[in-house]
Each structure stands twice: as C-alpha cells, then as structure tokens.
Motif scaffolding. Structure first.
Motif, PDB file in Angstrom:
ATOM      1  N   PRO A  29       0.828  -1.205   0.000  1.00 61.62           N
ATOM      2  CA  PRO A  29       0.000   0.000   0.000  1.00 61.62           C
ATOM      3  C   PRO A  29       0.864   1.257   0.000  1.00 61.62           C
ATOM      4  O   PRO A  29       1.915   1.304   0.626  1.00 61.62           O
ATOM      5  N   ASP A  30       0.405   2.279  -0.726  1.00 65.91           N
ATOM      6  CA  ASP A  30       1.125   3.553  -0.744  1.00 65.91           C
ATOM      7  C   ASP A  30       1.042   4.231   0.610  1.00 65.91           C
ATOM      8  O   ASP A  30       1.987   4.864   1.055  1.00 65.91           O
ATOM      9  N   GLU A  31      -0.110   4.097   1.225  1.00 61.76           N
ATOM     10  CA  GLU A  31      -0.336   4.753   2.509  1.00 61.76           C
ATOM     11  C   GLU A  31      -1.282   3.889   3.338  1.00 61.76           C
ATOM     12  O   GLU A  31      -2.249   3.347   2.821  1.00 61.76           O
ATOM     13  N   ILE A  32      -0.989   3.796   4.604  1.00 55.24           N
ATOM     14  CA  ILE A  32      -1.855   3.053   5.510  1.00 55.24           C
ATOM     15  C   ILE A  32      -2.774   4.057   6.187  1.00 55.24           C
ATOM     16  O   ILE A  32      -2.288   5.035   6.777  1.00 55.24           O
ATOM     17  N   PRO A  33      -4.090   3.852   6.097  1.00 53.50           N
ATOM     18  CA  PRO A  33      -5.024   4.817   6.686  1.00 53.50           C
ATOM     19  C   PRO A  33      -4.721   5.091   8.154  1.00 53.50           C
ATOM     20  O   PRO A  33      -4.462   4.175   8.939  1.00 53.50           O
ATOM     21  N   ALA A  34      -4.759   6.350   8.521  1.00 56.30           N
ATOM     22  CA  ALA A  34      -4.414   6.771   9.877  1.00 56.30           C
ATOM     23  C   ALA A  34      -5.466   6.378  10.904  1.00 56.30           C
ATOM     24  O   ALA A  34      -5.169   6.321  12.095  1.00 56.30           O
ATOM     25  N   ASP A  35      -6.674   6.077  10.469  1.00 62.87           N
ATOM     26  CA  ASP A  35      -7.749   5.788  11.416  1.00 62.87           C
ATOM     27  C   ASP A  35      -7.828   4.320  11.841  1.00 62.87           C
ATOM     28  O   ASP A  35      -8.722   3.943  12.590  1.00 62.87           O
ATOM     29  N   LEU A  36      -6.905   3.494  11.403  1.00 60.89           N
ATOM     30  CA  LEU A  36      -6.926   2.083  11.784  1.00 60.89           C
ATOM     31  C   LEU A  36      -6.331   1.909  13.178  1.00 60.89           C
ATOM     32  O   LEU A  36      -5.289   2.480  13.491  1.00 60.89           O
ATOM     33  N   ASP A  37      -6.993   1.104  13.992  1.00 63.78           N
ATOM     34  CA  ASP A  37      -6.437   0.847  15.320  1.00 63.78           C
ATOM     35  C   ASP A  37      -5.445  -0.313  15.239  1.00 63.78           C
ATOM     36  O   ASP A  37      -5.277  -0.935  14.182  1.00 63.78           O
ATOM     37  N   ALA A  38      -4.796  -0.600  16.333  1.00 61.50           N
ATOM     38  CA  ALA A  38      -3.743  -1.623  16.361  1.00 61.50           C
ATOM     39  C   ALA A  38      -4.270  -2.995  15.947  1.00 61.50           C
ATOM     40  O   ALA A  38      -3.614  -3.719  15.190  1.00 61.50           O
ATOM     41  N   SER A  39      -5.457  -3.350  16.427  1.00 59.02           N
ATOM     42  CA  SER A  39      -6.035  -4.658  16.077  1.00 59.02           C
ATOM     43  C   SER A  39      -6.282  -4.774  14.579  1.00 59.02           C
ATOM     44  O   SER A  39      -6.029  -5.829  13.979  1.00 59.02           O
ATOM     45  N   GLN A  40      -6.766  -3.701  13.984  1.00 60.66           N
ATOM     46  CA  GLN A  40      -7.016  -3.717  12.545  1.00 60.66           C
ATOM     47  C   GLN A  40      -5.714  -3.836  11.760  1.00 60.66           C
ATOM     48  O   GLN A  40      -5.644  -4.570  10.771  1.00 60.66           O
ATOM     49  N   LEU A  41      -4.696  -3.115  12.201  1.00 58.95           N
ATOM     50  CA  LEU A  41      -3.397  -3.192  11.528  1.00 58.95           C
ATOM     51  C   LEU A  41      -2.799  -4.589  11.631  1.00 58.95           C
ATOM     52  O   LEU A  41      -2.269  -5.120  10.651  1.00 58.95           O
ATOM     53  N   ILE A  42      -2.887  -5.184  12.813  1.00 57.47           N
ATOM     54  CA  ILE A  42      -2.386  -6.546  12.999  1.00 57.47           C
ATOM     55  C   ILE A  42      -3.144  -7.506  12.085  1.00 57.47           C
ATOM     56  O   ILE A  42      -2.540  -8.355  11.412  1.00 57.47           O
ATOM     57  N   GLN A  43      -4.466  -7.367  12.047  1.00 51.11           N
ATOM     58  CA  GLN A  43      -5.273  -8.256  11.205  1.00 51.11           C
ATOM     59  C   GLN A  43      -4.915  -8.102   9.733  1.00 51.11           C
ATOM     60  O   GLN A  43      -4.778  -9.087   9.014  1.00 51.11           O
ATOM     61  N   LEU A  44      -4.749  -6.876   9.280  1.00 48.22           N
ATOM     62  CA  LEU A  44      -4.352  -6.652   7.887  1.00 48.22           C
ATOM     63  C   LEU A  44      -2.972  -7.254   7.612  1.00 48.22           C
ATOM     64  O   LEU A  44      -2.746  -7.844   6.552  1.00 48.22           O
ATOM     65  N   GLY A  45      -2.065  -7.101   8.559  1.00 44.49           N
ATOM     66  CA  GLY A  45      -0.739  -7.705   8.406  1.00 44.49           C
ATOM     67  C   GLY A  45      -0.814  -9.215   8.309  1.00 44.49           C
ATOM     68  O   GLY A  45      -0.143  -9.835   7.486  1.00 44.49           O
ATOM     69  N   GLN A  46      -1.652  -9.821   9.134  1.00 48.23           N
ATOM     70  CA  GLN A  46      -1.818 -11.274   9.092  1.00 48.23           C
ATOM     71  C   GLN A  46      -2.471 -11.715   7.783  1.00 48.23           C
ATOM     72  O   GLN A  46      -2.091 -12.738   7.207  1.00 48.23           O
ATOM     73  N   LYS A  55       5.909  -8.072   2.023  1.00 49.50           N
ATOM     74  CA  LYS A  55       6.311  -6.669   2.193  1.00 49.50           C
ATOM     75  C   LYS A  55       5.149  -5.844   2.738  1.00 49.50           C
ATOM     76  O   LYS A  55       5.339  -4.995   3.610  1.00 49.50           O
ATOM     77  N   ALA A  56       3.965  -6.086   2.222  1.00 47.60           N
ATOM     78  CA  ALA A  56       2.782  -5.378   2.733  1.00 47.60           C
ATOM     79  C   ALA A  56       2.528  -5.767   4.182  1.00 47.60           C
ATOM     80  O   ALA A  56       2.218  -4.913   5.020  1.00 47.60           O
ATOM     81  N   SER A  57       2.674  -7.037   4.482  1.00 49.46           N
ATOM     82  CA  SER A  57       2.490  -7.514   5.846  1.00 49.46           C
ATOM     83  C   SER A  57       3.452  -6.807   6.793  1.00 49.46           C
ATOM     84  O   SER A  57       3.052  -6.320   7.858  1.00 49.46           O
ATOM     85  N   GLU A  58       4.689  -6.718   6.399  1.00 49.45           N
ATOM     86  CA  GLU A  58       5.705  -6.045   7.220  1.00 49.45           C
ATOM     87  C   GLU A  58       5.351  -4.573   7.448  1.00 49.45           C
ATOM     88  O   GLU A  58       5.529  -4.039   8.541  1.00 49.45           O
ATOM     89  N   MET A  59       4.818  -3.935   6.419  1.00 44.99           N
ATOM     90  CA  MET A  59       4.421  -2.529   6.565  1.00 44.99           C
ATOM     91  C   MET A  59       3.343  -2.360   7.633  1.00 44.99           C
ATOM     92  O   MET A  59       3.394  -1.432   8.434  1.00 44.99           O
ATOM     93  N   TYR A  60       2.367  -3.248   7.643  1.00 48.82           N
ATOM     94  CA  TYR A  60       1.293  -3.139   8.634  1.00 48.82           C
ATOM     95  C   TYR A  60       1.815  -3.380  10.049  1.00 48.82           C
ATOM     96  O   TYR A  60       1.452  -2.654  10.980  1.00 48.82           O
ATOM     97  N   PHE A  61       2.670  -4.372  10.215  1.00 45.35           N
ATOM     98  CA  PHE A  61       3.215  -4.639  11.553  1.00 45.35           C
ATOM     99  C   PHE A  61       4.100  -3.479  12.025  1.00 45.35           C
ATOM    100  O   PHE A  61       4.056  -3.098  13.197  1.00 45.35           O
ATOM    101  N   ASN A  62       4.872  -2.913  11.113  1.00 41.66           N
ATOM    102  CA  ASN A  62       5.695  -1.753  11.474  1.00 41.66           C
ATOM    103  C   ASN A  62       4.834  -0.542  11.809  1.00 41.66           C
ATOM    104  O   ASN A  62       5.205   0.268  12.662  1.00 41.66           O
ATOM    105  N   ALA A  63       3.679  -0.426  11.155  1.00 41.83           N
ATOM    106  CA  ALA A  63       2.765   0.674  11.467  1.00 41.83           C
ATOM    107  C   ALA A  63       2.263   0.562  12.909  1.00 41.83           C
ATOM    108  O   ALA A  63       2.101   1.575  13.597  1.00 41.83           O
ATOM    109  N   VAL A  64       2.049  -0.670  13.373  1.00 35.76           N
ATOM    110  CA  VAL A  64       1.644  -0.864  14.772  1.00 35.76           C
ATOM    111  C   VAL A  64       2.747  -0.353  15.690  1.00 35.76           C
ATOM    112  O   VAL A  64       2.477   0.358  16.670  1.00 35.76           O
ATOM    113  N   LEU A  65       3.981  -0.708  15.386  1.00 39.15           N
ATOM    114  CA  LEU A  65       5.101  -0.257  16.228  1.00 39.15           C
ATOM    115  C   LEU A  65       5.214   1.264  16.235  1.00 39.15           C
ATOM    116  O   LEU A  65       5.457   1.859  17.285  1.00 39.15           O
TER     117      LEU A  65
END
Length: 137
Positions: A29-46, A55-65
């Motif tokens: 993804p070019d940009e990860i929506p700012a309104d996603l909570d941690a659970s949503q980001l983890i789920q998208l990463g999974q 690579k997309a999965s890694e981006m979502y997990f890093n967004a949680v961090l």
C-alpha cells in the motif's frame, strides 16, 4: 502479415498482461489509513502474510510499532508477528533480534503481558537454523 506474427504478438501481450497482474497483486500500500487501530493493523498484516504478500504484511506490523509502540502489549504482539514473518522469509538475524527483544521485555516488565508471546517466541527461536544463529552472534 502472417499468422505466425499475430500468434506471437498475441502470446507476447498475454504474457505481459499476466506479468502486470501478478506484479500489481504483490504491491504494497502507498499509505496506511491513519484511522486504523492496532487490532485492525495486525489483522491486515496477518491477512497479507497469509496471502504471501510479505512486504505489505511487514508494513502493517511496522505501522503498529510506529503508532502504538508505547502500548507494551501491542508492541510485543507486533514484534512477534514481525519475527514470525522474518522466519518465513529467512531473515533469521531480524527474527532472532525480535524474539530476543520480546524475551527481554518479559524479563523486565513485571506483569500484564500475555504469556503466550513469551512461549511462542521461544518456539520460533528454535526454528532458526543453527548455522544462521552462529552468524548472528
């Protein structure tokens, strides 16, 4: 023009189209929506992990961090997911570092962390080939 030319041109364009479709499916993804909570980001990463889009999965997990890293429970969960991803992609040094960091957190944080990530990190560390471990030390 000959049938040979049209047949080869059609095969070329078909192969190019398949390559474009495959490449676009693996994009991040070019940009990860700012309104996603941690659970949503983890789920998208999974979900991306399960689809083989690492690579997309890694981006979502890093967004949680980045966004929720001050929440120790979310930090440990995202670090575990990244470590698991690194095992899958054979980035053993990164995996080793993530799992060891999780274990250090469990040694230093009094209580309140889910015990599962400690045990899962120990299990994942055992999956790292000895040769890769020797290279990380």
């Amino acid at each position: 023009m000959s049938k040979f030319f049209f047949k080869n041109a059609f095969s070329f364009f078909r192969a190019a189209l398949v390559a474009i479709v495959l490449f676009s499916c693996n994009s991040v993804p070019d940009e990860i929506p700012a309104d996603l909570d941690a659970s949503q980001l983890i789920q998208l990463g999974q979900d991306k992990y399960d689809a083989g889009k690492y690579k997309a999965s890694e981006m979502y997990f890093n967004a949680v961090l980045e966004r929720y890293g001050t929440d120790i429970k979310r930090y440990v969960e995202a670090k575990y997911e990244l470590g698991h991803l690194f095992i899958k992609t054979k980035k053993y040094e990164n995996a080793y570092n993530n799992f060891n960091e999780i274990l250090e957190i469990y040694e230093n944080v009094p209580a309140g962390l889910p015990g599962a990530y400690k045990r899962l990190s120990q299990i994942e560390l055992e999956k790292i080939p000895q040769k890769a471990l020797d290279e990380t030390k």
